[in-house]
Design a protein around this motif. Sequence first.
Motif, PDB file in Angstrom:
ATOM      1  N   ARG A 140      19.251  37.457  36.920  1.00 57.82           N
ATOM      2  CA  ARG A 140      20.070  38.524  37.489  1.00 57.82           C
ATOM      3  C   ARG A 140      21.072  38.004  38.519  1.00 57.82           C
ATOM      4  N   ILE A 141      20.755  36.865  39.139  1.00 61.12           N
ATOM      5  CA  ILE A 141      21.641  36.355  40.183  1.00 61.12           C
ATOM      6  C   ILE A 141      23.027  36.063  39.634  1.00 61.12           C
ATOM      7  N   TYR A 142      23.110  35.674  38.349  1.00 60.73           N
ATOM      8  CA  TYR A 142      24.428  35.388  37.766  1.00 60.73           C
ATOM      9  C   TYR A 142      25.241  36.662  37.612  1.00 60.73           C
ATOM     10  N   GLN A 143      24.607  37.755  37.259  1.00 62.14           N
ATOM     11  CA  GLN A 143      25.309  39.029  37.185  1.00 62.14           C
ATOM     12  C   GLN A 143      25.793  39.453  38.562  1.00 62.14           C
ATOM     13  N   TYR A 144      24.924  39.295  39.563  1.00 60.39           N
ATOM     14  CA  TYR A 144      25.322  39.663  40.927  1.00 60.39           C
ATOM     15  C   TYR A 144      26.532  38.860  41.375  1.00 60.39           C
ATOM     16  N   GLN A 145      26.478  37.562  41.133  1.00 66.14           N
ATOM     17  CA  GLN A 145      27.563  36.708  41.604  1.00 66.14           C
ATOM     18  C   GLN A 145      28.846  36.939  40.814  1.00 66.14           C
ATOM     19  N   ASN A 146      28.723  37.268  39.530  1.00 70.16           N
ATOM     20  CA  ASN A 146      29.925  37.591  38.760  1.00 70.16           C
ATOM     21  C   ASN A 146      30.614  38.835  39.297  1.00 70.16           C
ATOM     22  N   LEU A 147      29.840  39.737  39.900  1.00 67.87           N
ATOM     23  CA  LEU A 147      30.391  40.948  40.496  1.00 67.87           C
ATOM     24  C   LEU A 147      30.667  40.786  41.994  1.00 67.87           C
ATOM     25  N   ASP A 148      30.621  39.538  42.473  1.00 67.22           N
ATOM     26  CA  ASP A 148      31.017  39.194  43.847  1.00 67.22           C
ATOM     27  C   ASP A 148      30.016  39.627  44.915  1.00 67.22           C
ATOM     28  N   TYR A 149      28.771  39.876  44.551  1.00 65.93           N
ATOM     29  CA  TYR A 149      27.766  40.229  45.552  1.00 65.93           C
ATOM     30  C   TYR A 149      27.173  38.969  46.165  1.00 65.93           C
ATOM     31  N   SER A 150      26.838  39.058  47.451  1.00 68.17           N
ATOM     32  CA  SER A 150      26.268  37.906  48.155  1.00 68.17           C
ATOM     33  C   SER A 150      25.134  38.373  49.048  1.00 68.17           C
ATOM     34  N   PHE A 151      24.404  37.389  49.613  1.00 68.61           N
ATOM     35  CA  PHE A 151      23.217  37.699  50.403  1.00 68.61           C
ATOM     36  C   PHE A 151      23.200  36.838  51.659  1.00 68.61           C
ATOM     37  N   SER A 152      22.801  37.466  52.759  1.00 69.53           N
ATOM     38  CA  SER A 152      22.819  36.766  54.044  1.00 69.53           C
ATOM     39  C   SER A 152      21.539  35.979  54.297  1.00 69.53           C
ATOM     40  N   SER A 153      20.552  36.098  53.408  1.00 68.32           N
ATOM     41  CA  SER A 153      19.328  35.312  53.524  1.00 68.32           C
ATOM     42  C   SER A 153      18.753  35.098  52.131  1.00 68.32           C
ATOM     43  N   ILE A 154      17.937  34.063  51.992  1.00 73.41           N
ATOM     44  CA  ILE A 154      17.294  33.802  50.707  1.00 73.41           C
ATOM     45  C   ILE A 154      16.280  34.899  50.406  1.00 73.41           C
ATOM     46  N   ASP A 155      15.609  35.408  51.433  1.00 75.92           N
ATOM     47  CA  ASP A 155      14.656  36.497  51.222  1.00 75.92           C
ATOM     48  C   ASP A 155      15.348  37.726  50.625  1.00 75.92           C
ATOM     49  N   SER A 156      16.518  38.092  51.167  1.00 77.84           N
ATOM     50  CA  SER A 156      17.215  39.267  50.645  1.00 77.84           C
ATOM     51  C   SER A 156      17.701  39.023  49.219  1.00 77.84           C
ATOM     52  N   MET A 157      18.077  37.773  48.899  1.00 69.10           N
ATOM     53  CA  MET A 157      18.468  37.444  47.535  1.00 69.10           C
ATOM     54  C   MET A 157      17.298  37.634  46.572  1.00 69.10           C
ATOM     55  N   PHE A 158      16.138  37.093  46.936  1.00 71.27           N
ATOM     56  CA  PHE A 158      14.975  37.187  46.052  1.00 71.27           C
ATOM     57  C   PHE A 158      14.482  38.628  45.942  1.00 71.27           C
ATOM     58  N   HIS A 159      14.615  39.391  47.027  1.00 71.71           N
ATOM     59  CA  HIS A 159      14.213  40.794  46.961  1.00 71.71           C
ATOM     60  C   HIS A 159      15.132  41.556  46.017  1.00 71.71           C
TER      61      HIS A 159
END
Length: 503
Positions: A162-181
């Motif tokens: 799913r991270i590739y879909q998020y990044q293709n849509l320009d979404y980012s995360f301020s921590s690794i925990d928030s990314m994994f959540h």
Amino acid sequence: MQLSGASPVMLIGFMLCRLGATEVQGLRNPPNRIAVVGAGIGGTSAAYFLRQKFGQHVQIDIFENGEIGGRLSVIEINGNHYEAGGSVIHPLNLHMKSFIQELGLNALPLHRNLVDIYNGDEFVFQESEWYLINVIKRIWNYGLSFFRMHMWVEDILEKFMRIYQYQNLDYSFSSIDSMFHAIGGNDYITKLNGTLGEDMQKSGFSQRFIDEMVVPSLRGNYGQGAKVNSFVGAVSLACADSGLWAVEGGNKLVCTGLLSASKAQLVRGTVISVQERVRPTKSGDTVKLYEVNYETDKGPTLDMYDIVIIATPLIKEIGNIKFLGFEPPIETVSKPFHQIVATFVHGQINTSFFGCPKPCQFSVSEISTTDRSNLFFNSIGPVYPVKPTTESEISKASDIKVWKIYSSEHLTDEQLRRLFESYDAVIVKDWLAFPKYSPPEKLPPVILHHDIYYVNGIEGTASGMEMSAVSAKNVALLSYHRWYGKDGQIDQQDLVERLKSEL
């Protein structure tokens, strides 16, 4: 176009149209200079993604005091080159696949070695060239555990995609925990907070299967056992999949290619410290910049930057950078790194070491060891050049090959003589390769200061080329959105549902 007599509303509309893709930037100027510390896969991919986001007019400097590629490296034996660092790329590693396509590089399919599992006294499992025989042996010894394991790994990796879909849509995360959540919710976070052994036992896997099939994979890939977190365990087990590949000519070519594509300036030097400075502007205002102090062969020097990207592990043995004068102090909480020694030997293996005196009835291929073996190495197996090699060329090599031995300590001459009947070349690469995993994982921050970002914190979940590239793109997106105040693109936790409507 004539605008005389136009209303204020029309003028504002015209200005917004002229801004086009840059409308999100508002009235803030882009950064003038960005520093990237480290020219491994994390640093070079960060520079590449930063260039994509911030445009062509930003100066990007990459600091590196060693070889381009970092922990991606090759060694030469008898005129051939072999991967000495990160060597395996999974077919689902989409950033790495994209890099080689855009850089004009070629994928090199990896030779599949038969794997034998050795416990120090005997082989507890030996693969056959015949698929059906392997299936029968696995079911006989472990029931349906092999098939269940593949499903268990696929479930974890499928969510990570799913991270590739998020990044293709320009979404980012301020921590690794928030990314994994965002990837998988609270259940996914638990993969970082419990051990692989405990997780697999709860999922119904036997201790024997974990000891004889799972742990040898971890020892060969990460030099550690079943006490690592479940996510890094899944990444390690995925390395047993088919379709694995590398880059023809060496994986480090991706780094040199990304460096060139980013149009970044390479600065040959060691970064010593970073501190915040206030500088006056031409308009009479002040601006906060980061002073990067570094050492080159010409002596100490410094430069000022708007954004600093740290893309080297912040441990004293690798990237001992001092952050001076920050309040509160910058604390990275980086985990200690695990030492892996890769010893390359061109020679003939001594089969009697493994209980098979000559003439031996089986051909030694790749050997992984259990945690209870008390041996002086984790794994041993043949390696092949980073150029294309045909099966006929491999078969002509008889029993004399280039072998790679993974161990935690340097091998002694006596140990090499025990492992080999004869050899004529030995090359040793000593790596602080990846963190010592010990869940629950306390992950370093991504944002070290307002405009200082850390790429390598993601290695606390699992270390690998693709993980570094994922983190590098996240940092590039995050720094861009925070620079221009695009808060709606940061730490959005309902993305799974949002994607269903957007895609």
